[in-house]
Every structure is written in structure tokens, then in C-alpha cells.
Design a protein around this motif. Structure first.
Motif, PDB file in Angstrom:
ATOM      1  N   ASP A  69      76.038  -9.400 -89.257  1.00  0.00           N
ATOM      2  CA  ASP A  69      77.209 -10.251 -89.484  1.00  0.00           C
ATOM      3  C   ASP A  69      78.367  -9.852 -88.579  1.00  0.00           C
ATOM      4  OD1 ASP A  69      75.780 -11.553 -91.433  1.00  0.00           O
ATOM      5  OD2 ASP A  69      76.689 -10.465 -93.118  1.00  0.00           O
ATOM      6  N   ARG A  70      78.518  -8.542 -88.403  1.00  0.00           N
ATOM      7  CA  ARG A  70      79.624  -8.078 -87.562  1.00  0.00           C
ATOM      8  C   ARG A  70      79.407  -8.446 -86.102  1.00  0.00           C
ATOM      9  NH1 ARG A  70      83.594  -4.310 -88.480  1.00  0.00           N
ATOM     10  NH2 ARG A  70      85.257  -4.755 -86.979  1.00  0.00           N
ATOM     11  N   ALA A  72      77.668 -11.059 -85.028  1.00  0.00           N
ATOM     12  CA  ALA A  72      77.917 -12.505 -84.918  1.00  0.00           C
ATOM     13  C   ALA A  72      79.410 -12.797 -84.900  1.00  0.00           C
ATOM     14  CB  ALA A  72      77.241 -13.227 -86.087  1.00  0.00           C
ATOM     15  N   GLN A  73      80.159 -12.091 -85.754  1.00  0.00           N
ATOM     16  CA  GLN A  73      81.614 -12.285 -85.757  1.00  0.00           C
ATOM     17  C   GLN A  73      82.232 -11.839 -84.424  1.00  0.00           C
ATOM     18  OE1 GLN A  73      83.573 -10.099 -88.857  1.00  0.00           O
ATOM     19  NE2 GLN A  73      85.630 -10.656 -88.162  1.00  0.00           N
ATOM     20  N   PHE A  74      81.690 -10.726 -83.892  1.00  0.00           N
ATOM     21  CA  PHE A  74      82.203 -10.211 -82.627  1.00  0.00           C
ATOM     22  C   PHE A  74      81.972 -11.215 -81.507  1.00  0.00           C
ATOM     23  CE2 PHE A  74      83.373  -6.394 -80.186  1.00  0.00           C
ATOM     24  CZ  PHE A  74      84.147  -5.754 -81.135  1.00  0.00           C
ATOM     25  N   GLU A  75      80.800 -11.834 -81.483  1.00  0.00           N
ATOM     26  CA  GLU A  75      80.518 -12.815 -80.432  1.00  0.00           C
ATOM     27  C   GLU A  75      81.423 -14.028 -80.569  1.00  0.00           C
ATOM     28  OE1 GLU A  75      76.391 -13.627 -80.817  1.00  0.00           O
ATOM     29  OE2 GLU A  75      75.743 -11.771 -79.809  1.00  0.00           O
ATOM     30  N   THR A  76      81.659 -14.475 -81.780  1.00  0.00           N
ATOM     31  CA  THR A  76      82.555 -15.623 -81.978  1.00  0.00           C
ATOM     32  C   THR A  76      83.977 -15.290 -81.533  1.00  0.00           C
ATOM     33  OG1 THR A  76      81.208 -16.369 -83.847  1.00  0.00           O
ATOM     34  CG2 THR A  76      83.448 -17.234 -83.679  1.00  0.00           C
ATOM     35  N   ASP A  77      84.461 -14.119 -81.962  1.00  0.00           N
ATOM     36  CA  ASP A  77      85.817 -13.720 -81.569  1.00  0.00           C
ATOM     37  C   ASP A  77      85.934 -13.558 -80.051  1.00  0.00           C
ATOM     38  OD1 ASP A  77      86.453 -13.729 -84.252  1.00  0.00           O
ATOM     39  OD2 ASP A  77      86.328 -11.536 -84.489  1.00  0.00           O
TER      40      ASP A  77
END
Length: 548
Positions: A69-70, A72-77
Motif C-alpha cells: 500500500d505504501r 502504491a501511495q508513493f507512486e501516486t504521490d
């Protein structure tokens, strides 16, 4: 004597051995056979706890979910940051990258097509995360990392590559940046800092600026903290459950194994021959199987003690009873050699004959009563119609003149009414002893009445009652229990010398009790002199078509 299909009262030795073998096989424990009961209780509970401790494996999947999850969040950010940096004019990009790095606690770096570093948010602003040196941290952190490594080995977690800042910061120092330059859209990696903190790095192309790549790195310390917090909470729960389980196991071992151990020690002392010194614990406060076992063993120990006392008393009584005729016989034999008078010799020979008869009767009765319990336990019980049995017995006595001048009357019951399950020879011996006793106490010309009748409800099994009435002096109430003891006699010393061993009524009671019956003595009633002996035996089940 009527008989039907025989039903054996007890199992044969072969059948008993087979049943015992089956029971031993059912109760046998195999691989735990050499373990004590306490060890088994602890092993079972610890095994259940080990399964509970397996929930630590869940934490590994929990950590991977957090990491995924982290990332995926990192890639989005990172994509948002790349778009934001592209949207502002060039002079403002440095300030924006510093601001975005501080908001997201990340470090932003940009690399050109030739691999050189074009921009670094830490070069123009303060660091946004810290890579701690484990050597400067307190011992608690070392313990936490030691536990982390241990659990990782248990669950087989993969090892992350160490995170090390390159000495020459170029695009080639980062595998994910090289892959993006080679044409990949987004590449992310998870590395591990020296203090085992995950470091996530994401590389992606900067929109509108061909060949340039943005690298975003950040510390995922919150993942480590979350996993450690969950692990600590779970460890506390498991520790509490382990403590409770061990205490409960010790409690069970105390309440089960300890009394069993005490019972076993007491049983060993009984086996070693110290039965009178053993106080078998009865555990009256327990109503479970252990209490039942304790009370059963205590009753068995008391019964064994009584049996030993009875055997010893019986042996002493037999010795005493044998001494009298033997002394008389020895005296008569010694005197016979010195006496020359034929009349005195005849008297001595008569005394010797009486002593031999008395010894023979005594030895026969002693042998009979000694093996009576064992023989009744192995006897094959049959349907016995007491009417023909008693009638034949009394006819045989009349033929050989055993009644003397005493009359014996028998009120024969209807055929197949006074029927019991039993051993015919033993029942005949019981009735013969009672008739012998009644005849011996009856006056000359007296009458002995014998009866057998079925009593009880018309429907159901009921009982069969045998009565023997005499016209003798009767039995005082104080002696009505004592007369059934072995070698007890209320006769005069010179009464019927050699004819009575003092075991007849004891044998009669043993036979009655061996047939699940009872024997009692009372007055004849209605002011008539004499005694009445009453034997009550369970009636045999009625056959189909038999009249009630």
C-alpha cells in the motif's frame, strides 16, 4: 429338577482375558506412554499455544500489505509531484520541490538524459527524514531489531538490499532510475536502512521533459513502528495466555496427577502386605471420577483388610477346632495300648471312631466353605425348580434315616412356581444344612416343616422364599446374627459330639448370598416354640406361556 438353557453367571477366563486385552488396547497411549500425566497436560496446552503463536506469521503478511500500500501511495504521490514540478516556471521549481519534500517527508532528485543529477531538494532545503546510526541508539532498539531478525527468520521473510547513499550520485547508481531511462514508466524499490527502517524509492519520467527522471525517496518508519506495535500487543496476549495455560496445567496436574499418585503409593503399600497400616484417601469432597476411584479403592482396601482378618481368624478357628478331636484321638490311642479290659477298649475304639468322624466332617466342611466363594463365582447358573429339588432331598434323608425320630413335612409348591437361577448342588447343600440344624435341635417326635413359595408382585420377577420351622428351643435375639458365624455353636459340649462342625449355617449363608439372596432367623410366632429360618432368593424370569 427343572432346568432350561444355561446362562453363565461369570465370564470364562479366556473371555475375561480377551475383554481385558481389548480394554487395555482401548486405554493404551502410544507415543506418550512414557510421559507423566503432568507432562502430557503441559504438552497439550503448550501445543495449543504454539498454534496461537503461529499468528505471528500473520504479521508478516500484514507488513507486506502495508508495504504494498505504501509503494502504491508513493507512486501516486510521485506522479503528482512530477506533474506539479512541470507546471511551474523554472525559477520556482527548486522552491516547490523543497516544499513538496517537506510536506511528504521525501527527498526529490532529478537526473538528466546523460545521468547527471540536475536537482536535489536537500541541496536547497533541510533534510526531510533521518537515517539513524544503530550504534548511537539505546539498547531497547537493539532488542527490537534482534526480535525483528528472529521473526523474519521464522516466517522466512526475504532480505531487502541495504540502502546506501551513493558516493557519486548519478542515475547509474540507482537501478530504478536506469530502468526508467531505458523506457520503463514507473519503477519502485524497497531497501533497508542500517537501523532496519524500510526506505522506498520511486523513479518515473518527468512529463514534458524528455530524458529527465524524477527520483523520490522516503523513509517508511511508520511501517516498522506499526508492525512492532502489533507484534508487542500480540506477544503480550500470547504471554498472558501462556501464563494462564501453565497455571491451569499445573492446577489440573495438582488436582488429577497428585491424588492419583497418592492412590498409587497407597495401593503399592497394600500390595506389599501393609494393608492394615494404609489409610487410603477417600477424597470425600470430590464428586468426579477421581473421587469415585478413591472411594472405590478405599472400599476395596477395607474389604481386603476384612478378608485378611477373616482368613486369619478362620485359620485360628480351624486350628482350635482341630486340636480338640486330635487331642482326644491321641489320648485314646495312647490309652488303647495300656488298657487290657475289653469293655474299656471298646469304649476307646468308639471314641476314636467318633473323633475320626468329627475330623472328617470338620475337614470336609472347612474345605467346602473355603472354596465356596470361588466356585459360586465361576458356577453356571441354571433354572432350578425348588419343589422337586427339596422333595428329592427330603426323600433321600428319609431313606438313610438321617432324621431320626423327628418328622419332616414339606408343603410342595406347584410345578414351575418356586424357580430360581442357581447351582443345584449348592442350593441342595444349603437346604440340607438348614434341615440338619432344625432336626438336631428338635425334640424327639418333633416336627420340622419345610416350605417354598413364590412371593412378590404378580407381574415382575419377585422372590422365592424358603422356610424351615422347627420345634426346638429357638434362637435368642442376641444370637440371631452370631449363629451364622463360622464355628459358632450354642449347643452343650456333649450334644451330638462329632456330628456338627459349627459351619453348617455359615455355609448356608454363603450359598444364599452367592445367589444374591439372604437368610434370616426368627421365632415361629403365635406363641409356638422353635425357630424359623427364612431364605429369600431372586425368582427366575418367567418363561413364555408360564402361568403367573
Amino acid at each position: 429338577m427343572a432346568s432350561a438353557t444355561a446362562s453363565q453367571k461369570t465370564e470364562t477366563p479366556a473371555a475375561s482375558s480377551s475383554v481385558a486385552t481389548c480394554e487395555e488396547r482401548d486405554l493404551a497411549v502410544r507415543w506418550t506412554g512414557r510421559m507423566s500425566l503432568t507432562a502430557r497436560i503441559l504438552a497439550v496446552n503448550v501445543f495449543a499455544l504454539a498454534m496461537l503463536a503461529g499468528s505471528f506469521v500473520y504479521l508478516d503478511s500484514y507488513r507486506w500489505r502495508l508495504s504494498d500500500d505504501r509503494v502504491a501511495q508513493f507512486e501516486t504521490d510521485s506522479q503528482i509531484i512530477a506533474v506539479a514540478i512541470t507546471a511551474v516556471p523554472g525559477p520556482m521549481r527548486a522552491a516547490l520541490s523543497v516544499r513538496l519534500g517537506q510536506v511528504g517527508d521525501v527527498r526529490l532528485r532529478a537526473y538528466g538524459p546523460d545521468g547527471t543529477k540536475l536537482h536535489d531538494s536537500w541541496a536547497v532545503g533541510p533534510p526531510t527524514y533521518e537515517l539513524r546510526d544503530p550504534r548511537t541508539e539505546p539498547w531497547q532498539k537493539h532488542v527490537a531489531r534482534f526480535l525483528d531478525r528472529g521473526f523474519d527468520r521464522i516466517v522466512g521473510a526475504p532480505n531487502f538490499a541495504p540502502f546506501v547513499e551513493p558516493e557519486v550520485d548519478r542515475a547509474g547508481a540507482w537501478d530504478e532510475v536506469s530502468r526508467v531511462i531505458a523506457g520503463s514508466k514507473v519503477e519502485s524499490r524497497i531497501r533497508e536502512a542500517p537501523d532496519r527502517t524500510p526506505v522506498i524509492s520511486t523513479a518515473l519520467p518527468i512529463p514534458g521533459r524528455p530524458g529527465e527522471v524524477l527520483l523520490v525517496t522516503g523513509s517508511a518508519r511508520d511501517i516498522t513502528r506499526g508492525v512492532r506495535a502489533e507484534r508487542s500487543m500480540l506477544a503480550l496476549v500470547v504471554a498472558g495466555v501462556v501464563l494462564c495455560s501453565v497455571l491451569l496445567s499445573l492446577f489440573l496436574a495438582r488436582t488429577i496427577a497428585r491424588p492419583l499418585r497418592r492412590l498409587a503409593r497407597a495401593a503399592v503399600r497394600v500390595r506389599l502386605g501393609r494393608a492394615r497400616d494404609v489409610v487410603m484417601p477417600r477424597l470425600p469432597g470430590r464428586r468426579d471420577e477421581i473421587g469415585m476411584l478413591a472411594r472405590a479403592l478405599a472400599d476395596m482396601s477395607q474389604a481386603l483388610s476384612r478378608r485378611i482378618d477373616a482368613v486369619e481368624a478362620f485359620a485360628a478357628d480351624v486350628t482350635h477346632e482341630l486340636k480338640n478331636p486330635l487331642a482326644s484321638l491321641r489320648s485314646a490311642v495312647d490309652s488303647l495300648e495300656r488298657v487290657k479290659d475289653p469293655v474299656l477298649q471298646d469304649r476307646l475304639i468308639h471314641v476314636i471312631r467318633d473323633d475320626v468322624v468329627r475330623l472328617d466332617r470338620l475337614i470336609t466342611d472347612v474345605a467346602d466353605i473355603s472354596r465356596l466363594d470361588g466356585e459360586l463365582g465361576r458356577a453356571r447358573f441354571e433354572r432350578i425348580d425348588l419343589g422337586p429339588l427339596i422333595e428329592g432331598l427330603l426323600e433321600a434323608r428319609e431313606t438313610r434315616g438321617a432324621n431320626g425320630d423327628v418328622r419332616v413335612a414339606f408343603a410342595r409348591p406347584y410345578v414351575e412356581t418356586a424357580v430360581v437361577m442357581g447351582d443345584g448342588s449348592r442350593l441342595a447343600r444349603m437346604i440340607a444344612n438348614l434341615v440338619d440344624n432344625a432336626v438336631s435341635f428338635s425334640p424327639p417326635g418333633g416336627l420340622v416343616k419345610v416350605g417354598a413359595v413364590r412371593v412378590g408382585p404378580e407381574e415382575g420377577e419377585g422372590d422365592v422364599r424358603i422356610t424351615v420351622d422347627d420345634e426346638g428351643p429357638g434362637v435368642p435375639p442376641a444370637q440371631r446374627e452370631a449363629i451364622f458365624r463360622r464355628f459358632y455353636s450354642s449347643r452343650a459340649d456333649d450334644d451330638s459330639f462329632g456330628r456338627h462342625s459349627g459351619l453348617g449355617l455359615a455355609i448356608a449363608r454363603a450359598v444364599a448370598e452367592g445367589h444374591d439372596g439372604r437368610i434370616e432367623v426368627s421365632e415361629r410366632g403365635q406363641g409356638r416354640p422353635g425357630a424359623r429360618f427364612v431364605v429369600t432368593l431372586p425368582a427366575a424370569p418367567r418363561l413364555a406361556g408360564e402361568p403367573a
